[in-house]
Each structure stands twice: as C-alpha cells, then as structure tokens.
Design a protein around this motif. Structure first.
Motif, PDB file in Angstrom:
ATOM      1  N   UNK B 103     -29.151  60.361 -65.730  1.00 35.69           N
ATOM      2  CA  UNK B 103     -28.319  61.398 -66.343  1.00 35.69           C
ATOM      3  C   UNK B 103     -28.029  61.054 -67.804  1.00 35.69           C
ATOM      4  N   UNK B 104     -28.539  61.888 -68.674  1.00 40.43           N
ATOM      5  CA  UNK B 104     -28.260  61.764 -70.108  1.00 40.43           C
ATOM      6  C   UNK B 104     -28.593  63.101 -70.743  1.00 40.43           C
ATOM      7  N   UNK B 105     -27.870  63.406 -71.814  1.00 41.33           N
ATOM      8  CA  UNK B 105     -28.149  64.662 -72.497  1.00 41.33           C
ATOM      9  C   UNK B 105     -29.589  64.679 -73.021  1.00 41.33           C
ATOM     10  N   UNK B 166     -31.023  53.580 -70.337  1.00 38.09           N
ATOM     11  CA  UNK B 166     -30.198  54.745 -70.692  1.00 38.09           C
ATOM     12  C   UNK B 166     -29.383  55.179 -69.478  1.00 38.09           C
ATOM     13  N   UNK B 171     -22.596  54.570 -71.884  1.00 39.66           N
ATOM     14  CA  UNK B 171     -22.608  55.443 -73.061  1.00 39.66           C
ATOM     15  C   UNK B 171     -23.881  56.267 -73.170  1.00 39.66           C
ATOM     16  N   UNK B 172     -24.792  56.124 -72.226  1.00 38.19           N
ATOM     17  CA  UNK B 172     -26.072  56.821 -72.337  1.00 38.19           C
ATOM     18  C   UNK B 172     -26.826  56.430 -73.594  1.00 38.19           C
ATOM     19  N   UNK B 203     -34.415  53.860 -85.410  1.00 37.51           N
ATOM     20  CA  UNK B 203     -32.978  54.013 -85.150  1.00 37.51           C
ATOM     21  C   UNK B 203     -32.540  55.432 -85.524  1.00 37.51           C
ATOM     22  N   UNK B 206     -33.604  57.652 -82.786  1.00 35.95           N
ATOM     23  CA  UNK B 206     -32.764  57.404 -81.605  1.00 35.95           C
ATOM     24  C   UNK B 206     -31.444  58.172 -81.733  1.00 35.95           C
ATOM     25  N   UNK B 207     -30.875  58.146 -82.943  1.00 32.95           N
ATOM     26  CA  UNK B 207     -29.612  58.870 -83.165  1.00 32.95           C
ATOM     27  C   UNK B 207     -29.817  60.379 -83.066  1.00 32.95           C
ATOM     28  N   UNK B 208     -30.963  60.852 -83.568  1.00 28.09           N
ATOM     29  CA  UNK B 208     -31.235  62.294 -83.535  1.00 28.09           C
ATOM     30  C   UNK B 208     -31.360  62.809 -82.105  1.00 28.09           C
ATOM     31  N   UNK B 210     -29.581  62.336 -79.565  1.00 25.65           N
ATOM     32  CA  UNK B 210     -28.321  62.495 -78.829  1.00 25.65           C
ATOM     33  C   UNK B 210     -28.065  61.415 -77.786  1.00 25.65           C
ATOM     34  N   UNK B 211     -28.628  60.243 -78.003  1.00 27.96           N
ATOM     35  CA  UNK B 211     -28.241  59.130 -77.141  1.00 27.96           C
ATOM     36  C   UNK B 211     -26.880  58.618 -77.616  1.00 27.96           C
ATOM     37  N   UNK B 212     -26.193  57.901 -76.745  1.00 34.24           N
ATOM     38  CA  UNK B 212     -24.914  57.306 -77.124  1.00 34.24           C
ATOM     39  C   UNK B 212     -25.140  56.040 -77.940  1.00 34.24           C
ATOM     40  N   UNK B 213     -24.044  55.336 -78.200  1.00 31.00           N
ATOM     41  CA  UNK B 213     -24.135  54.112 -78.986  1.00 31.00           C
ATOM     42  C   UNK B 213     -24.023  52.911 -78.049  1.00 31.00           C
TER      43      UNK B 213
END
Lengths: 227, 257
Positions: B103-105, B166, B171-172, B203, B206-208, B210-213
């Motif tokens: 489960x992750x966005x 993930x 935090x996903x 990186x 990865x941020x784009x 929508x993963x968490x931190x």
C-alpha cells in the motif's frame, strides 16, 4: 541560491535540516543539563550561575537563544511538512502492519515531539518568563538580592503535578534523543557503516545521560536532597 | 493443513476494495505461498468465480515480481525471503491470514494484490545507469576493485525492486530502493563519473513519485528479501548532500573544443 531551494524542497534536504537543527538541540540540552546539575552544589552557586547568564553573558545567551529559536522553528516546520507527506504517501492504510524492528522511540518521535514542544513552551513560561508561576516563587530574591531561581526550583518541584510533568517530559526527551541522535548522523550520511546499523550505543548513552541529568533535579527536590 | 484467508479484492485501480474470506483446504506444508494461492484459485475458477490476481514470475526469489503483505509483514513471516520462496511450513493448521497488496500512493493497485511499481522504473530511468558504451566485456580484473568495495556494490545490487521496503515503511518511503540503486553504481569505478549527478536525479525522481521520507525506522531493512542495509541510505544521503553542495549550473562555457 537555486541549489538551496532544491535542497529545501527535497525530502532528504528537509531531513538534513531536521538533523542539523536536532544536533544543535542535543548540544544545547547537554549544556543546559550540566548547568542544572549545579543545583546540587547549593543555592549560592545556582543563583550565581543564573545571575552570570543574565548579567555578563546576556549577549551571548541572547545569541544562542536566537539560534535555538530558529532551530526549533525549522525542526518543527520540517517535521510537520514531512509528516503530511508521509500521510499522503499511504492514502489507504493496511488493516494489519506489524512493526518488526522499529523502536518505540522511533514510533513516538511525532507525538513525543509534540509533547516536547508543549513542554518547552511551558518550561520557558515557568522558569524563564515567570508567566506560569505555580509556586508563586518566581519574583523572590535570595540573601544577596539576586533572582532566587534556586528557591523557585525547590518550591516548584514540591508541587506534585509540576514534578510529574517534568519527569514525564524528560522520558520523552530521552526517547527522542535515543532515535534522533542516531538517525541524524545517518541522515547526514556521516555514520560509520556497520554490520548492525540498528545498534546505537552512543545514542543510548546520550539519551540516558540527558534523561538522568534532568530528572535528578525534581527527584532531588522530592527526596529532600535539594531543599 | 487448513487455513482461513482474508484476501484484499479490488477489481481495478479506481474500484473500491474489500477483504474476502476464503478457506484453503488440504494445504501441503511443502507448497510455496503462491502455490497455495494457485490451489485456491483453481477452486475459485471451478466455481466460476474470479481468481485472485497476484504478481509472480520466476518463483525462485530473484525476479522481484511477487510480494504481498501477509499478516502485516511484507513477504510474510520468514526473513530475507520473497513470497514465492515462503513455504507453507511457516504456518500452522487453522491459521487465519490477512493478505493485502503493497500500500502506497505511488503503488496504485492494478487488481487485487497486483500493484503498479513503474515508479521504480522511472527512478532507474532518472539515473540508475552508466551512460557510456562499454564495448566488449573486459578482462575480469582489468579494473582493480577492492574486495570490500566489490562486496558492498554487490550487496546493493542484490535489490530486485520488489517494493517490500516501501510496503513495510510506515512513511511509504522508497529510500532503501533508491539508495541501493544509487550505491551499487556509485561504489564502482565505472559509476564514478556520474556518481553525484545520479544521486541528484534519482532522489529528485523519488520525490516526484509521491513516496514518503525516511525516518530510519529500519523496517525496510528487515522486510528486504535481499537483506539490503540501511547503511546505503546514509550513503545516498551523503552523496546527495555532496551533490547539492558541489553542483554547478550547466553552461556552454565549457567550449566546443
């Protein structure tokens, strides 16, 4: 400056800001704790220490206060932003997710952090500003006419809920540092590679020293050692 | 043995999902978890029902396709094992299992237990490569690499991109995956020229996605079927910080030679 904007916008950049501001905080609490322990030497020494901080060292103290306020604001802001991001990263939660290795300390960083923020505000209003004055002792002076912070400490910690709040808050401070001291070095990428990266002896030592050092003061008052 | 399964069923990405209860009867302890699901599916098909969709390919623990949350643990209760290599001897008669997709966005459910992990592909596309034509294979020891570095690079390269990191992260976050991919090239001499640029680009991607931190819970390392260490996350952070500190804007001032 675009590199700084990029850093600020990235999740790692925000974590780096949290790590640096957190390390500033750790440095502060260690010094603060050593200062506090002078309460065991006696009233004269403790009040003299307070008078020194507010007298000859006032400019230095104000400089440090500004650094600390900026650090706390950034730390809380980054925590808030990253928490929102983590929430958004899993819109549908698991019915069941069993933590395997994460420590209780790591899982209480957010709510423990909120408690610490409340504590910090209370603590400043209590011993620094005197707006909250449960013992009605903030405006007392000692025999030499100095602000009698020693008497205020003793009178305050004789009130059960003040002692309880400080002691509970220090447990969460210890937990916060147990995870934070360890993880901040990894966030900054300066931790030494290890076959057991979850082990953290130095962080454990910092957490225990800080927790014990601060908790000894209310315990000392309750036990009658500081009177 | 007989088991009770509660499986997440979801017809499509935008459909509402729910748990369905199934009984898995006469399960052999020697079956793999996926074989057990195969048997359940045979029964569903025989009854004219829709079989449970799940990802799988090699079924020998190296392709990274399979993966599901089994009773709250990514890839189930056995450490350093993919779901296909998890055997039913890890369970006992009468067990009740809750089976959920990652489960992750960023990992949208395609169907039932199948999730779309193309976000990982886009992170790789952002920089997980060495952009030179290497020509014919060199002699194995033509480039000296110390044993420690070779070992570390191999440990990072063991990542099969299954997504368990993930899935297990509160935090996903895809930090362990990205760190493994940044590091396995960044450790080796062939990956040095693009080391910092790679860290920046991967990186950023990865941020784009929508993963968490990363908050260093350590759950990813425990869930990883290849046992990849969170030390690689520290290494990625180090490379990223250095990259940010030293990067300069690309201009034409380098000349055309």
């Amino acid at each position: 400056m675009s590199w700084f904007v990029n850093l600020y916008r990235s999740t790692i950049g925000k974590k780096i800001i949290m790590a640096v501001t957190g390390l500033i905080g750790i440095g502060f609490v260690l010094v603060h704790m050593l200062g506090n322990l002078q309460v065991f030497i006696g009233q004269d020494k403790f009040d003299a220490y307070a008078a020194m901080l507010h007298g000859p060292l006032a400019e230095v103290v104000w400089g440090l206060r500004i650094v600390l306020i900026v650090a706390v604001v950034l730390h809380v802001l980054m925590a808030w932003q990253l928490t929102q991001r983590a929430r958004a990263a899993r819109p549908v939660d698991y019915r069941m997710r069993e933590p395997q290795v994460s420590t209780w300390a790591s899982r209480t960083m957010r709510w423990g952090g909120v408690l610490l923020l409340v504590f910090i505000v209370f603590h400043i209003l209590h011993f620094t500003v005197g707006v909250i004055d449960p013992a009605h002792a903030f405006h007392e002076t000692d025999a030499l006419g100095r602000h009698d912070i020693y008497g205020d400490v003793v009178a305050s910690f004789r009130i059960w809920w003040v002692s309880a709040f400080y002691i509970v808050a220090m447990i969460f401070l210890g937990l916060h540092l147990f995870h934070g001291a360890w993880s901040s070095l990894r966030t900054l990428g300066v931790a030494h590679p290890s076959a057991h990266p979850l082990k953290r002896r130095i962080s454990a030592a910092i957490a225990i020293i800080v927790w014990l050092g601060f908790t000894l003061v209310p315990l000392g008052v309750i036990a009658g050692i500081v009177h | 043995m007989n088991l009770i399964l509660h499986v997440w069923r979801q017809a499509g990405a935008n459909a509402a999902g729910r748990f369905e209860r199934y009984e898995a009867r006469d399960v052999s302890a020697d079956m793999s978890f996926l074989e057990m699901l195969d048997v359940v599916n045979e029964g569903l098909i025989a009854n004219g029902q829709e079989p449970i969709a799940f990802d799988h390919d090699c079924r020998e623990g190296i392709c990274g396709m399979c993966g599901m949350m089994i009773n709250g643990t990514a890839h189930g209760p056995m450490k350093m094992t993919t779901t296909c290599q998890l055997h039913m001897r890890s369970f006992k008669d009468g067990d009740e299992l809750w089976i959920e997709p990652w489960r992750a966005r960023a990992f949208q459910v395609v169907k039932d237990l199948v999730v779309d992990r193309s976000a990982f592909d886009r992170i790789i596309q952002a920089g997980g490569f060495v952009s030179v034509n290497t020509g014919a294979p060199q002699d194995a020891n033509a480039i000296p690499i110390s044993k420690q570095v070779a070992d570390d690079a191999m440990d990072a390269a063991a990542c099969i991109g299954c997504g368990a990191c993930v899935a297990a992260c509160p935090n996903g976050s895809a930090s362990l995956f990205t760190a493994a991919k940044v590091s396995h090239l960044g450790l080796l001499p062939q990956g040095q020229p693009e080391r910092y640029r790679r860290a920046l680009k991967m990186v950023a991607q990865m941020d784009l996605e929508d993963f968490g931190h990363c908050t260093l819970f350590g759950e990813c390392q425990e869930a990883c079927p290849k046992g990849i260490s969170i030390d690689f996350i520290a290494r990625m952070n180090h490379d990223y910080l250095r990259a940010v500190a030293t990067q300069r804007e690309e201009t034409a001032a380098g000349g055309t030679g």
